[in-house]
Design a protein around this motif. Structure first.
Motif, PDB file in Angstrom:
ATOM      1  N   LEU A 116       9.642  92.342 103.259  1.00  0.00           N
ATOM      2  CA  LEU A 116       9.861  93.082 104.083  1.00  0.00           C
ATOM      3  C   LEU A 116      10.477  94.283 104.906  1.00  0.00           C
ATOM      4  CD1 LEU A 116      12.737  91.575 105.769  1.00  0.00           C
ATOM      5  CD2 LEU A 116      14.298  92.291 104.148  1.00  0.00           C
ATOM      6  N   SER A 161       9.076  87.781  91.927  1.00  0.00           N
ATOM      7  CA  SER A 161      10.187  87.256  93.783  1.00  0.00           C
ATOM      8  C   SER A 161      10.022  88.655  94.597  1.00  0.00           C
ATOM      9  CB  SER A 161      11.492  85.815  93.726  1.00  0.00           C
ATOM     10  OG  SER A 161      10.305  84.747  93.252  1.00  0.00           O
ATOM     11  N   PHE A 162      10.689  89.034  93.727  1.00  0.00           N
ATOM     12  CA  PHE A 162      11.684  90.281  94.587  1.00  0.00           C
ATOM     13  C   PHE A 162      10.540  91.030  95.292  1.00  0.00           C
ATOM     14  CE2 PHE A 162      15.815  89.448  91.951  1.00  0.00           C
ATOM     15  CZ  PHE A 162      16.829  89.726  93.499  1.00  0.00           C
ATOM     16  N   HIS A 173      17.752  92.130  83.346  1.00  0.00           N
ATOM     17  CA  HIS A 173      16.062  92.200  83.193  1.00  0.00           C
ATOM     18  C   HIS A 173      15.626  92.641  81.938  1.00  0.00           C
ATOM     19  CE1 HIS A 173      17.206  87.734  83.773  1.00  0.00           C
ATOM     20  NE2 HIS A 173      18.322  87.812  84.862  1.00  0.00           N
ATOM     21  N   GLY A 205      24.647  92.131 107.287  1.00  0.00           N
ATOM     22  CA  GLY A 205      22.990  92.415 106.678  1.00  0.00           C
ATOM     23  C   GLY A 205      22.681  92.129 105.108  1.00  0.00           C
ATOM     24  N   ALA A 264       9.068  78.283  97.279  1.00  0.00           N
ATOM     25  CA  ALA A 264       9.350  77.949  95.547  1.00  0.00           C
ATOM     26  C   ALA A 264      10.099  79.119  94.607  1.00  0.00           C
ATOM     27  CB  ALA A 264       8.022  77.514  95.106  1.00  0.00           C
ATOM     28  N   LEU A 297      10.768  85.818  88.362  1.00  0.00           N
ATOM     29  CA  LEU A 297      12.126  86.613  89.724  1.00  0.00           C
ATOM     30  C   LEU A 297      11.480  87.888  90.280  1.00  0.00           C
ATOM     31  CD1 LEU A 297      14.711  84.820  90.822  1.00  0.00           C
ATOM     32  CD2 LEU A 297      15.927  85.851  88.598  1.00  0.00           C
ATOM     33  N   PHE A 338      19.718  92.200  88.828  1.00  0.00           N
ATOM     34  CA  PHE A 338      19.179  91.696  88.311  1.00  0.00           C
ATOM     35  C   PHE A 338      18.515  92.705  86.871  1.00  0.00           C
ATOM     36  CE2 PHE A 338      19.870  88.171  90.979  1.00  0.00           C
ATOM     37  CZ  PHE A 338      20.732  87.118  90.418  1.00  0.00           C
ATOM     38  N   THR A 370       9.559  89.690  98.608  1.00  0.00           N
ATOM     39  CA  THR A 370      10.513  89.372  99.322  1.00  0.00           C
ATOM     40  C   THR A 370      10.503  90.943  99.743  1.00  0.00           C
ATOM     41  OG1 THR A 370      11.288  87.806  97.960  1.00  0.00           O
ATOM     42  CG2 THR A 370      12.376  88.925  99.844  1.00  0.00           C
ATOM     43  N   GLY A 422      21.471  96.257 100.962  1.00  0.00           N
ATOM     44  CA  GLY A 422      22.120  94.160 100.021  1.00  0.00           C
ATOM     45  C   GLY A 422      20.645  94.233  99.056  1.00  0.00           C
ATOM     46  N   LEU A 423      19.898  93.675  99.723  1.00  0.00           N
ATOM     47  CA  LEU A 423      18.653  93.042  98.603  1.00  0.00           C
ATOM     48  C   LEU A 423      18.598  94.144  97.536  1.00  0.00           C
ATOM     49  CD1 LEU A 423      16.139  91.659  98.690  1.00  0.00           C
ATOM     50  CD2 LEU A 423      15.029  93.009 100.724  1.00  0.00           C
ATOM     51  N   ILE A 458      21.432  95.725 105.515  1.00  0.00           N
ATOM     52  CA  ILE A 458      20.090  94.515 104.930  1.00  0.00           C
ATOM     53  C   ILE A 458      19.082  94.498 103.915  1.00  0.00           C
ATOM     54  CG2 ILE A 458      18.275  93.107 105.797  1.00  0.00           C
ATOM     55  CD1 ILE A 458      18.754  93.509 108.442  1.00  0.00           C
ATOM     56  N   THR A 509      21.476  94.071  94.840  1.00  0.00           N
ATOM     57  CA  THR A 509      21.023  92.250  94.647  1.00  0.00           C
ATOM     58  C   THR A 509      20.081  92.452  93.173  1.00  0.00           C
ATOM     59  OG1 THR A 509      21.752  91.134  96.744  1.00  0.00           O
ATOM     60  CG2 THR A 509      20.604  89.602  94.363  1.00  0.00           C
ATOM     61  N   PRO A 517       4.256  84.958  94.082  1.00  0.00           N
ATOM     62  CA  PRO A 517       5.841  85.279  94.084  1.00  0.00           C
ATOM     63  C   PRO A 517       6.881  83.761  93.005  1.00  0.00           C
ATOM     64  CG  PRO A 517       5.001  84.970  96.419  1.00  0.00           C
ATOM     65  CD  PRO A 517       3.999  84.108  95.422  1.00  0.00           C
ATOM     66  N   ALA A 518       6.241  82.750  93.261  1.00  0.00           N
ATOM     67  CA  ALA A 518       6.572  81.739  92.382  1.00  0.00           C
ATOM     68  C   ALA A 518       6.756  82.168  90.589  1.00  0.00           C
ATOM     69  CB  ALA A 518       6.567  80.594  92.505  1.00  0.00           C
TER      70      ALA A 518
END
Ligand code: HEM
Lengths: 558, 193
Positions: B140, B132-133, B49, A218, A234, B129, B45, B136, B37-38, B34, B41, B125-126
């Motif tokens: 998902l 981005s998270f 921050h 996972g 990006a 960070l 982070f 994502t 893990g995300l 899945i 993470t 997204p860019a």
């Protein structure tokens, strides 16, 4: 579960292509895996030729530039792990054996099973296609670490790594479906009377491997999604310039990657565990201990991952902790090895081909395990990291399950799968040639590694230490050995093809074994069992006193 | 090759748990890791921050809250569908599954509104960070909502014809899972600013 799913298929397509029969799906996985082994083996040949004769044209390939060499290394590793070891050991033998060994008519979810194969097939096509895209195949190593893999500028082209990630993601999806099927079937569809502790060890090992895979993959799926986004959208998950962290990928990769080693090892050991008692006519020594060792290995495998990162800049206190867990995991593995050896003790050993390969697995794996001690210890690993010592070490641990374990299973279950007996003489020749050339190939690699030969380098002569005639001689010996291994597979191919065509018809139980797959005809008909078997005892009751036969099938009444 | 009648014991359930339910639970276990893990993470982070709080304040809390309510309600209707099916009321079950589908559709609509609003305001997204998270994780999750809707629609069709009653429970379990993931994402991405 509907009746339709296991009703007898009518058309050619339903019977051989989009089949839901676990035995057909097993053969599909098997043939795809063997084909990919050929591809992976040829890539190994290309690497070895380049290393022994850098810069010279390789017969059948031509000269190879550093970028292509990197792609060849990457694809060799990727193919061997994900497209050979997993489909053959896990998917093919798991699919074939689990229902037969537990007395079920098929897998719990036959259509999911079919879907799993076809997704896997698609992933194979995508992976092979990536050889031919502009910029060539992925070249960031099978571990695909960023920043190398994170940006097109470092990894050859935009397409290679992206297709690689796509293929790997599909492969994972396929094996997750397969794994859920394996787990559910083994837990829930056992024949009446078969308790968990009556299951053959092969089923336990497949179950263990599937559970380990399911719980470890996972985070890497999440990690792969982030890597794809880094490349195409990006984002900067792994890019320090945007506050990301490349080491994050290493954690996510090895949180999966190390358990994955056991996902491959366990089914190989499962085959060994089935073969040893049959060819020494003795009960398996310490059946329950073996099961517990499998469980402990599974649990520990989740807390060793950072030993792959000793020199990646992790906290030294963390390194010590992971050194300890790493050495600790050798304890249950040693328990398994001792159980295997104790099973042999005072048995009436018959050195048929499956037995030779099973013993070969143990001998080679022992060498692999012992050299792992050097690498598991942070202090020595700092010197040996990323050298050919590591390359030799992991081949010594992977080849036992993937080569020897597979061949033990092949020679043992071939009669059941195809209804024909294999030739013993060719089988023995195959074993001895493979066994000898395996050492000729990889022992020089240990020495080269000590000498400072880095892995994933297209030309060893970039390094002064590798320039002398001594190093060159070792390179040539290793290459000769690799070619020897490849040629040693000729008796295997000849034997298999001839036996398929004209081999002696196999009886239901040619090895006089106990487990349920030997109670049905060879090959087993659709639906496997004529009547539901009733199980009365464990799988390894050989040489029971006061019995005429020295075997005692699991379903035999009294 | 001999042809045997179908061995009945494929239905043998060694643990007395229905095989389908067991399969779904293992499937959900694989999904948990899945998202686990995300999320792990992201949390690690986020720890480093504190300045992401400012970024997170640009998420649309009212839309997130609305979606939370919608999703929770749709979980309720799936429970009602299950209750109906255990009493053999297929049409009632189908109607409740329909409400769940509607909930999923509203959720996706609101999500689409949020995305377009944020992208128009330059939060792509860019951008950083955090974003981005954000994309994502919610992306998902949205894919899972979509997958769940397709599964529910399939079951709905079968149930209306009076088939496959056990599948209501299975899609229900899955829908709860999707709901629970959102319960984690909402505070982590929207509220913690
Ligand atoms: C015919 C037998 C084989 C030979 C001669 C061979 C040779 C090699 C060589 C020379 C390398 C290192 C290349 C380099 O770092 O420059 C390598 C890498 C590798 N091999 Fe093999 N190999 C064989 C079979 C296998 C098998 C059966 C497996 C696994 C199931 C395997 C898995 C790997 C992996 C994972 C790598 C690392 C790739 C990377 O660095 O990204 N190999 N092999």
């Amino acid at each position: 579960m509907s009746t339709a799913a296991i009703a007898h298929p009518k058309s050619f397509w339903r019977e051989y292509v989009f089949s839901t029969d676990h035995k057909t799906i097993a053969k599909q996985y098997l043939s795809t895996g063997i084909f990919m082994a050929l591809v992976g083996g040829l890539l190994a040949y290309v690497m070895r030729m380049q290393l022994a004769y850098p810069g010279q044209a390789i017969p059948g390939y031509g000269t190879i530039d550093p970028q292509s060499y990197n792609a060849v290394v990457t694809m060799h590793g990727t193919i061997m792990i994900f497209w050979v070891a997993m489909p053959i050991l896990l998917a093919a033998f798991g699919n074939f054996l689990i229902p037969l060994m537990i007395g079920a008519a098929d897998m719990a979810f036959p259509r999911l099973n079919m879907l799993s194969y076809w997704i896997f097939f698609l992933s194979t096509v995508v992976l092979l296609a990536s050889f031919f895209v502009p910029g060539g195949a992925a070249a960031g190593g099978w571990t695909s670490y960023p920043p190398l893999s994170g940006s097109a500028a470092y990894s050859g082209g935009q397409w290679g790594v992206t297709l690689w990630l796509l293929a790997v993601a599909m492969e994972f999806a396929a094996f997750l479906m397969g794994g859920i099927n394996f787990i559910t079937t083994a837990i829930n569809n056992r024949a009446p009377g078969m308790k968990l502790f009556d299951m053959p060890l092969m089923v336990w090992m497949q179950l263990g491997a599937s559970i380990i895979f399911l719980f470890s993959v996972g985070p890497l799926i999440a990690g792969a999604v982030m890597l794809i986004l880094d490349r195409v959208a990006a984002t900067g998950f792994y890019n320090p310039a945007t506050g990301g962290d490349p080491i994050l990928f290493q954690h996510l990769f090895w949180f999966f990657g190390h358990p994955e080693v056991y996902v491959i090892l366990l089914p190989g050991f499962g085959a060994v565990a089935e073969v040893l008692p049959v060819f020494s006519r003795k009960p398996f020594f310490g059946y329950r201990m073996m099961v517990y060792a499998t469980i402990i290995t599974g649990v520990l495998s989740f807390i060793v991952w950072a030993h792959h990162q000793f020199i990646a800049g992790i906290d030294p206190r963390l390194a010590t902790a992971f050194s300890i867990t790493t050495i600790l995991i050798s304890v249950p593995i040693a328990v398994m090895t001792f159980a295997f050896i104790a099973t042999l003790y005072k048995g009436s050993i018959e050195l048929k081909t499956p037995m030779l390969f099973a013993l070969g697995t143990l001998v080679v794996f022992l060498l692999g395990g012992v050299t792992g001690i050097h690498l598991g210890t942070a202090a020595t690993d700092i010197y040996l990291h990323d050298t050919y010592f590591v390359v030799a070490h992991f081949h010594y641990t992977l080849i036992p399950p993937v080569f020897f374990g597979f061949f033990a299973a092949w020679y043992y279950w071939f009669p059941k799968m195809f209804g024909r007996m294999l030739n013993e003489g060719l089988g023995k020749a195959h074993f001895w040639l493979t066994f000898i050339f395996m050492h000729v190939t990889f022992i020089p690699m240990f020495l080269l590694g000590f000498g400072g030969h880095h892995r994933r380098i297209s030309n060893p002569q970039f390094f002064e230490a590798m320039q002398g005639p001594e190093a060159e001689r070792l390179q040539i010996i290793a290459t000769a050995g690799a070619i020897g291994i490849l040629l040693s597979q000729i008796p295997f191919v000849v034997n298999s093809v001839l036996s398929l065509l004209r081999g002696a018809k196999a009886p239901a139980n040619p090895w006089q074994a106990n487990t349920l797959e030997w109670t049905v005809p060879s090959p087993p008909p659709h639906g496997n069992f004529e009547t539901v078997p009733q199980v009365y005892r464990g799988p390894y009751e050989y040489s029971v006193p006061d019995r005429v036969d020295d075997w005692f099938p699991q379903d035999a009444k009294v | 090759m001999a042809e045997y009648p179908r061995a009945e014991h494929i239905l043998n359930e060694s643990t007395e748990v229905p095989t389908g339910r067991l399969g779904i639970w293992w499937f959900l276990a694989s999904e948990v890791v899945i998202f686990g893990g995300l999320i792990a993470t992201y949390v690690l982070f986020r720890w480093q921050h504190p300045e992401w709080a400012a970024e997170a304040s640009h998420t649309l809390n009212f839309a997130g809250a609305l979606n939370t309510m919608v999703l929770l309600t749709s979980s309720l209707t799936v429970v009602l569908a299950h209750a109906a099916i255990t009493e053999g009321k297929f049409q009632l079950a189908a109607r409740n599954l329909g409400f769940t589908l509607l909930g999923g559709a509203i959720f996706m609509g609101v999500k689409a509104y949020e995305y377009s609003h944020e992208i128009a305001a330059g939060f792509v997204p860019a951008r950083s960070l955090f974003w981005s998270f954000y994309y994502t994780m919610t992306g998902l999750h949205a894919l899972h909502v979509l997958g769940g809707m397709i599964a529910i629609a399939t079951v709905l069709v079968a149930v209306r014809k009076g088939h496959a009653p056990q599948r209501v429970e299975y899609v229900g379990l899955y829908w709860h899972f999707v709901d629970i993931v959102w319960i984690f994402l909402f505070p982590l991405l929207y509220l913690a600013s």
